[in-house]
Scaffold this active site. Structure first.
Site, PDB file in Angstrom:
ATOM      1  N   LYS A  53      18.867  43.751  -3.703  1.00 35.64           N
ATOM      2  CA  LYS A  53      19.815  43.169  -4.665  1.00 35.64           C
ATOM      3  C   LYS A  53      19.980  44.101  -5.859  1.00 35.64           C
ATOM      4  O   LYS A  53      21.095  44.328  -6.345  1.00 35.64           O
ATOM      5  CB  LYS A  53      19.318  41.785  -5.123  1.00 35.64           C
ATOM      6  CG  LYS A  53      19.459  40.726  -4.041  1.00 35.64           C
ATOM      7  CD  LYS A  53      18.739  39.420  -4.371  1.00 35.64           C
ATOM      8  CE  LYS A  53      18.821  38.482  -3.162  1.00 35.64           C
ATOM      9  NZ  LYS A  53      18.079  37.224  -3.331  1.00 35.64           N
ATOM     10  N   GLN A  97      14.238  34.295  -7.206  1.00 35.43           N
ATOM     11  CA  GLN A  97      14.006  34.521  -5.779  1.00 35.43           C
ATOM     12  C   GLN A  97      13.101  33.420  -5.222  1.00 35.43           C
ATOM     13  O   GLN A  97      12.052  33.116  -5.778  1.00 35.43           O
ATOM     14  CB  GLN A  97      13.376  35.906  -5.564  1.00 35.43           C
ATOM     15  CG  GLN A  97      13.236  36.322  -4.119  1.00 35.43           C
ATOM     16  CD  GLN A  97      14.573  36.501  -3.395  1.00 35.43           C
ATOM     17  OE1 GLN A  97      15.573  36.853  -3.986  1.00 35.43           O
ATOM     18  NE2 GLN A  97      14.573  36.241  -2.105  1.00 35.43           N
ATOM     19  N   ASP A 120      23.491  32.026  -7.364  1.00 37.11           N
ATOM     20  CA  ASP A 120      23.082  31.558  -6.032  1.00 37.11           C
ATOM     21  C   ASP A 120      23.880  30.318  -5.612  1.00 37.11           C
ATOM     22  O   ASP A 120      23.906  29.972  -4.432  1.00 37.11           O
ATOM     23  CB  ASP A 120      21.595  31.161  -6.054  1.00 37.11           C
ATOM     24  CG  ASP A 120      20.689  32.203  -5.432  1.00 37.11           C
ATOM     25  OD1 ASP A 120      21.148  32.942  -4.542  1.00 37.11           O
ATOM     26  OD2 ASP A 120      19.510  32.257  -5.839  1.00 37.11           O
TER      27      ASP A 120
HETATM   28  N1  GUN Z   1      15.272  33.496  -0.542  1.00 35.25           N
HETATM   29  C1  GUN Z   1      15.884  33.641   0.666  1.00 35.25           C
HETATM   30  N2  GUN Z   1      17.216  33.600   0.528  1.00 35.25           N
HETATM   31  C2  GUN Z   1      17.471  33.423  -0.782  1.00 35.25           C
HETATM   32  C3  GUN Z   1      18.660  33.332  -1.542  1.00 35.25           C
HETATM   33  O1  GUN Z   1      19.779  33.369  -1.049  1.00 35.25           O
HETATM   34  N3  GUN Z   1      18.490  33.165  -2.883  1.00 35.25           N
HETATM   35  C4  GUN Z   1      17.269  33.100  -3.469  1.00 35.25           C
HETATM   36  N4  GUN Z   1      17.222  32.914  -4.780  1.00 35.25           N
HETATM   37  N5  GUN Z   1      16.150  33.181  -2.787  1.00 35.25           N
HETATM   38  C5  GUN Z   1      16.258  33.353  -1.458  1.00 35.25           C
END
Ligand code: GUN
Length: 281
Positions: A53, A97, A120
């Site tokens: 990311k 996350q 998100d």
């Molecule tokens: N963990 C796995 N997929 C995601 C996601 O799309 N967003 C976040 N914040 N954590 C994750």
């Protein structure tokens, strides 16, 4: 034989457009979109996701900050960090996350993020907006899946869509987004009876169950669009939920793993961060 939906190429094209728009915002408005990711603990998969990311943000010309907190961080410490970021005008997107360590309540954390910075799309306000057709920030993986389906040039309206999996992150929101586009939607899950019979009815089949190579050709209608959301690491190799080789022979369109949905998720995160930043103009 199916047409391969090349998520990597589609994502690259969208990222070029995002990068150009970021450049324009910088030059015209002196605005640099900024994403802050919070990573609590040392989960190896999460560390990889967060690094990806970060890299994608930088490549798009955005500001990227990663706040790494130890696994024994208290819920209150995390809430305080989020409160600070909510007030920081240089931070347009906040992403915590997941998963979080067991002693931290994930719902409580998600609910603490300013919905306007919730890139998100997990905050109940954003879920509610999605449900009522008023979405501003949509969850990244479902948004990427819809873009991939649209790229086939096939219409969604009136089609039978079957979503296997009912998570808040993928299954539920993608089902709502397909419904909004006038598909007839079925959500199947681990307790569903006669799954193959139901899945075989799908013109659009979205598989998000996290069981590697679970879906064989007996679950697939001839000519269907098959979207494989699975990303399970098996012996160091990324595996989808679909038995690719045999489903490839039967489907009309199929996403590979890797190189299908995965690259789209981060791309939609960039898109959401850009969108959140532009609301500040
Ligand atoms: N963990 C796995 N997929 C995601 C996601 O799309 N967003 C976040 N914040 N954590 C994750």
């Amino acid at each position: 034989m199916a047409v391969i939906i090349d998520g990597k190429a589609i994502a690259a094209k969208i990222r070029e457009n995002i990068k150009a728009e970021v450049e324009r915002l910088k030059n015209k408005h002196n605005l640099i979109p900024g994403l802050t990711v919070i990573l609590v603990g040392e989960d190896p998969a999460s560390q990889v996701y967060v690094r990806n990311k970060e890299r994608a943000c930088i490549e798009a010309g955005m500001n990227s900050t990663v706040i790494r907190m130890s696994a024994d961080t208290t819920e209150q410490e995390l809430l305080d960090t989020i409160a600070r970021l909510n007030l920081d005008d240089t931070v347009h997107g906040i992403l915590v996350q997941l998963p979080l360590p067991g002693h931290i309540n994930e719902d409580k954390i998600i609910n603490a993020i300013n919905p306007e910075k919730d890139v998100d799309g997990f905050h109940p306000i954003n879920c509610g907006m999605l449900m009522t057709g008023q979405a501003e920030l949509e969850p990244c993986t479902p948004k990427g899946i819809i873009r991939l389906i649209e790229e086939t040039g096939q219409s969604i309206s009136g089609k039978n869509a079957v979503v296997i999996g009912r998570s808040n992150i993928v299954g539920k929101p993608v089902a709502i987004m397909l419904l909004q586009r006038h598909a007839t939607v079925t959500i199947a899950h681990s307790r569903t009876q006669n799954l193959a019979e139901i899945a075989k009815n799908a013109d659009i089949l979205v598989v998000a169950i996290g069981k590697p190579h679970f879906i064989g050709s007996e679950y697939v209608k001839e000519g269907a669009i098959v979207i494989d959301v699975g990303t399970t690491r098996v012996g160091g190799k990324l595996c989808g939920d679909v038995k690719y080789d045999e489903v490839f022979e039967k489907a009309g369109y199929i996403t590979p793993v890797p190189g299908g949905v995965g690259p789209m998720t981060i791309t939609m995160l960039l898109d959401n961060t850009l969108k959140a930043a532009k609301r500040c103009l």
